[in-house]
Design an enzyme around this catalytic site. Structure first.
Site, PDB file in Angstrom:
ATOM      1  N   ILE A 278     -33.934  -5.366  -0.147  1.00  0.00           N
ATOM      2  CA  ILE A 278     -33.793  -4.928  -1.553  1.00  0.00           C
ATOM      3  C   ILE A 278     -35.090  -5.197  -2.307  1.00  0.00           C
ATOM      4  O   ILE A 278     -35.753  -6.208  -2.065  1.00  0.00           O
ATOM      5  CB  ILE A 278     -32.636  -5.696  -2.191  1.00  0.00           C
ATOM      6  CG1 ILE A 278     -31.343  -5.142  -1.618  1.00  0.00           C
ATOM      7  CG2 ILE A 278     -32.646  -5.580  -3.708  1.00  0.00           C
ATOM      8  CD1 ILE A 278     -30.146  -5.428  -2.434  1.00  0.00           C
TER       9      ILE A 278
ATOM     10  N   GLY B 185     -31.397  -6.211   3.245  1.00  0.00           N
ATOM     11  CA  GLY B 185     -30.759  -4.901   3.061  1.00  0.00           C
ATOM     12  C   GLY B 185     -31.120  -3.907   4.153  1.00  0.00           C
ATOM     13  O   GLY B 185     -30.348  -2.977   4.422  1.00  0.00           O
TER      14      GLY B 185
ATOM     15  N   ASP C 111     -28.553  -4.424   6.704  1.00  0.00           N
ATOM     16  CA  ASP C 111     -27.308  -3.766   6.254  1.00  0.00           C
ATOM     17  C   ASP C 111     -27.366  -2.272   6.546  1.00  0.00           C
ATOM     18  O   ASP C 111     -26.383  -1.672   6.978  1.00  0.00           O
ATOM     19  CB  ASP C 111     -27.129  -3.949   4.738  1.00  0.00           C
ATOM     20  CG  ASP C 111     -26.863  -5.388   4.347  1.00  0.00           C
ATOM     21  OD1 ASP C 111     -25.779  -5.896   4.655  1.00  0.00           O
ATOM     22  OD2 ASP C 111     -27.752  -6.001   3.730  1.00  0.00           O
TER      23      ASP C 111
ATOM     24  N   GLU D 296     -30.556 -13.197   3.126  1.00  0.00           N
ATOM     25  CA  GLU D 296     -29.853 -13.411   1.866  1.00  0.00           C
ATOM     26  C   GLU D 296     -29.555 -14.892   1.599  1.00  0.00           C
ATOM     27  O   GLU D 296     -29.688 -15.361   0.477  1.00  0.00           O
ATOM     28  CB  GLU D 296     -28.550 -12.604   1.858  1.00  0.00           C
ATOM     29  CG  GLU D 296     -28.752 -11.109   1.629  1.00  0.00           C
ATOM     30  CD  GLU D 296     -29.081 -10.333   2.893  1.00  0.00           C
ATOM     31  OE1 GLU D 296     -29.441 -10.957   3.922  1.00  0.00           O
ATOM     32  OE2 GLU D 296     -28.971  -9.093   2.850  1.00  0.00           O
TER      33      GLU D 296
ATOM     34  N   ASP E 190     -24.238  -8.789   0.896  1.00  0.00           N
ATOM     35  CA  ASP E 190     -23.085  -8.053   0.348  1.00  0.00           C
ATOM     36  C   ASP E 190     -23.146  -6.548   0.566  1.00  0.00           C
ATOM     37  O   ASP E 190     -22.402  -5.787  -0.043  1.00  0.00           O
ATOM     38  CB  ASP E 190     -22.925  -8.361  -1.157  1.00  0.00           C
ATOM     39  CG  ASP E 190     -24.179  -8.043  -1.959  1.00  0.00           C
ATOM     40  OD1 ASP E 190     -25.130  -7.486  -1.375  1.00  0.00           O
ATOM     41  OD2 ASP E 190     -24.209  -8.352  -3.168  1.00  0.00           O
TER      42      ASP E 190
HETATM   43  C1  LIG Z   1     -31.061 -10.062  -7.034  1.00  0.00           C
HETATM   44  C2  LIG Z   1     -31.090  -9.567  -5.632  1.00  0.00           C
HETATM   45  C3  LIG Z   1     -31.181 -10.676  -4.744  1.00  0.00           C
HETATM   46  C4  LIG Z   1     -31.140 -10.635  -3.478  1.00  0.00           C
HETATM   47  C5  LIG Z   1     -30.959  -9.493  -2.612  1.00  0.00           C
HETATM   48  C6  LIG Z   1     -30.930  -9.695  -1.333  1.00  0.00           C
HETATM   49  C7  LIG Z   1     -30.847  -8.651  -0.309  1.00  0.00           C
HETATM   50  C8  LIG Z   1     -32.073  -8.652   0.529  1.00  0.00           C
HETATM   51  O1  LIG Z   1     -32.517  -7.615   0.903  1.00  0.00           O
HETATM   52  S1  LIG Z   1     -32.748 -10.179   0.919  1.00  0.00           S
HETATM   53  C9  LIG Z   1     -34.327  -9.776   1.528  1.00  0.00           C
HETATM   54  C10 LIG Z   1     -35.322  -9.563   0.461  1.00  0.00           C
HETATM   55  N1  LIG Z   1     -36.572  -9.226   1.045  1.00  0.00           N
HETATM   56  C11 LIG Z   1     -37.506 -10.103   1.383  1.00  0.00           C
HETATM   57  O2  LIG Z   1     -37.396 -11.275   1.171  1.00  0.00           O
HETATM   58  C12 LIG Z   1     -38.701  -9.503   2.088  1.00  0.00           C
HETATM   59  C13 LIG Z   1     -39.956  -9.817   1.388  1.00  0.00           C
HETATM   60  N2  LIG Z   1     -41.070  -9.208   2.081  1.00  0.00           N
HETATM   61  C14 LIG Z   1     -41.632  -9.690   3.198  1.00  0.00           C
HETATM   62  O3  LIG Z   1     -41.175 -10.633   3.802  1.00  0.00           O
HETATM   63  C15 LIG Z   1     -42.901  -9.036   3.640  1.00  0.00           C
HETATM   64  O4  LIG Z   1     -43.370  -8.243   2.595  1.00  0.00           O
HETATM   65  C16 LIG Z   1     -42.777  -8.177   4.921  1.00  0.00           C
HETATM   66  C17 LIG Z   1     -41.642  -7.177   4.816  1.00  0.00           C
HETATM   67  C18 LIG Z   1     -42.563  -9.078   6.130  1.00  0.00           C
HETATM   68  C19 LIG Z   1     -44.107  -7.399   5.113  1.00  0.00           C
HETATM   69  O5  LIG Z   1     -45.212  -8.264   5.131  1.00  0.00           O
HETATM   70  P1  LIG Z   1     -46.693  -7.693   4.918  1.00  0.00           P
HETATM   71  O6  LIG Z   1     -46.899  -6.513   5.780  1.00  0.00           O
HETATM   72  O7  LIG Z   1     -47.629  -8.838   5.045  1.00  0.00           O
HETATM   73  O8  LIG Z   1     -46.694  -7.130   3.439  1.00  0.00           O
HETATM   74  P2  LIG Z   1     -46.799  -7.918   2.048  1.00  0.00           P
HETATM   75  O9  LIG Z   1     -48.226  -8.134   1.721  1.00  0.00           O
HETATM   76  O10 LIG Z   1     -45.897  -9.086   2.027  1.00  0.00           O
HETATM   77  O11 LIG Z   1     -46.161  -6.838   1.052  1.00  0.00           O
HETATM   78  C20 LIG Z   1     -46.856  -5.627   0.750  1.00  0.00           C
HETATM   79  C21 LIG Z   1     -46.405  -5.184  -0.626  1.00  0.00           C
HETATM   80  O12 LIG Z   1     -45.011  -4.922  -0.561  1.00  0.00           O
HETATM   81  C22 LIG Z   1     -44.348  -5.670  -1.577  1.00  0.00           C
HETATM   82  N3  LIG Z   1     -43.000  -6.038  -1.110  1.00  0.00           N
HETATM   83  C23 LIG Z   1     -42.644  -6.512   0.074  1.00  0.00           C
HETATM   84  N4  LIG Z   1     -41.318  -6.734   0.120  1.00  0.00           N
HETATM   85  C24 LIG Z   1     -40.846  -6.411  -1.103  1.00  0.00           C
HETATM   86  C25 LIG Z   1     -39.543  -6.429  -1.678  1.00  0.00           C
HETATM   87  N5  LIG Z   1     -38.425  -6.795  -0.988  1.00  0.00           N
HETATM   88  N6  LIG Z   1     -39.423  -6.037  -2.954  1.00  0.00           N
HETATM   89  C26 LIG Z   1     -40.484  -5.610  -3.661  1.00  0.00           C
HETATM   90  N7  LIG Z   1     -41.751  -5.564  -3.159  1.00  0.00           N
HETATM   91  C27 LIG Z   1     -41.926  -5.955  -1.899  1.00  0.00           C
HETATM   92  C28 LIG Z   1     -45.220  -6.906  -1.743  1.00  0.00           C
HETATM   93  O13 LIG Z   1     -44.944  -7.514  -2.966  1.00  0.00           O
HETATM   94  C29 LIG Z   1     -46.591  -6.296  -1.653  1.00  0.00           C
HETATM   95  O14 LIG Z   1     -46.873  -5.678  -2.885  1.00  0.00           O
HETATM   96  P3  LIG Z   1     -48.343  -5.764  -3.526  1.00  0.00           P
HETATM   97  O15 LIG Z   1     -48.207  -5.042  -4.825  1.00  0.00           O
HETATM   98  O16 LIG Z   1     -49.228  -5.064  -2.536  1.00  0.00           O
HETATM   99  O17 LIG Z   1     -48.651  -7.204  -3.667  1.00  0.00           O
END
Ligand SMILES: CC/C=C\C=C\CC(=O)SCCNC(=O)CCNC(=O)[C@H](O)C(C)(C)COP(=O)(O)OP(=O)(O)OC[C@H]1O[C@@H](n2cnc3c(N)ncnc32)[C@H](O)[C@@H]1OP(=O)(O)O
Length: 289
Positions: free
Chosen positions: A81, A139, A142, A162, A170
């Protein structure tokens, strides 16, 4: 099935911002839905949650689509997400804090809508094959849990993150994965939030095949999807429908359901063609949708 709603390739290409919906090989009745926000690692935004069900519904109705591949652009399949800022699909309902009841109802509605967006993958009568490379987070898991078949490349990793975000998953993983990998494995993944490799995903049955590279994954999945698309569409869609229905009812009810299904569908021209082709020692040519 009639041409059903007039969906065309042009309509499919148009209007999607977070997805690329294409027919990569004009000789194959296979469509690809590609998560297409590589700079954001295909994080699922409100727009993505609106577009996924729209794409699935269009492909469900499109006669030329007999199998669907769900893939992703960039280095990773899906970062889960979208977190932070207004892109977070839960940001608006969370902000409605003045009345806790209104905020709770807003959140509930938003979660139900996101669940429905991923359930649209299941509701598409055509088989949906997930082709996962790189990270598949939260997500993203999911989403692939709602697909019919999951393949990945060797670099793929999967994590139900999560619990470490202080929430309960969820969007379907806790409901769909027990039937795919077993309760114990889901409990392990969901309670520890540990990341597993492609090989462990294969070991527990989360994916059914691991390809050596993304290139081999794409080629392998395209080949398998084409093979499925050349089978009787009635048999393929029927198998998906019966499998899904049987998942949620007793064996006795499932047997009753498939008997009723086949009582209607065994009148298909495709069955006659399959028998004729067997007798004539040739490949069957099944009817178009
Ligand atoms: C209120 C809702 C609460 C919870 C919901 C939960 C459901 C879920 O889906 S839980 C999982 C949430 N996701 C994460 O925790 C993943 C976070 N991201 C990562 O771990 C990494 O980005 C990666 C997917 C492993 C990729 O790594 P890498 O290739 O090194 O890229 P990055 O430099 O980290 O990211 C590049 C760019 O993408 C943006 N980004 C990554 N993930 C997200 C995200 N989930 N949401 C928004 N943006 C994301 C990251 O910020 C970078 O942006 P820049 O602008 O370039 O800094």
């Amino acid at each position: 099935m009639a041409s059903g709603g007039g969906s065309s390739d042009a309509e499919l290409q148009r209007g999607f911002k977070t997805l690329a919906v294409t027919r990569p090989d004009p000789a194959a009745a296979v469509y690809e839905v590609r998560l297409n926000r590589p700079a954001q690692r295909n994080a699922l935004s409100p727009e993505a949650f609106a577009e996924i069900p729209r794409a699935m519904s269009l492909l469900d109705r499109l006669p030329a689509a007999r199998a669907v591949v769900l893939s992703a652009s960039g280095p990773h399949f899906c970062a889960g997400i979208e977190l932070g800022g207004p892109g977070n699909p839960l940001a608006a309902p969370l902000a409605r804090g003045a009345d806790p009841a209104a905020a709770a109802e807003g959140l509930r509605r938003a979660i139900l809508d996101m669940q429905a967006a991923l359930t649209a993958v299941e509701l598409c009568r055509k088989p949906v094959i997930a082709a996962v490379h790189g990270a598949c987070v939260g997500g993203g898991v999911d989403l692939v849990a709602a697909c019919d078949i999951r393949y990945c490349s060797k670099d793929a990793t999967f994590v139900l993150k999560e619990v470490d975000m202080a929430i309960v998953a969820d969007l379907g993983a806790l409901q769909r994965l027990p039937g795919i990998v077993g309760y114990g494995n889901v409990a392990d993944l969901a309670l520890t939030g540990r990341r597993i490799t492609a090989l462990e995903a294969k070991e527990i049955g989360l994916v059914s095949r691991v390809f050596d590279s993304k290139q081999e994954l794409d080629a392998g999945v395209a080949k398998i999807a084409k093979e499925i698309s050349e089978k009787s569409a009635w048999a393929v869609m029927g198998t998906k429908a019966v499998l899904l229905r049987s998942r949620d009812i007793t064996v006795e009810q499932g047997l009753e359901h498939v008997a009723t299904w086949n009582a209607g569908m065994m009148k298909s021209n495709d069955l006659m063609e399959a028998i004729k082709a067997f007798v004539e020692k040739r490949k069957p040519v099944f009817s178009k949708l």
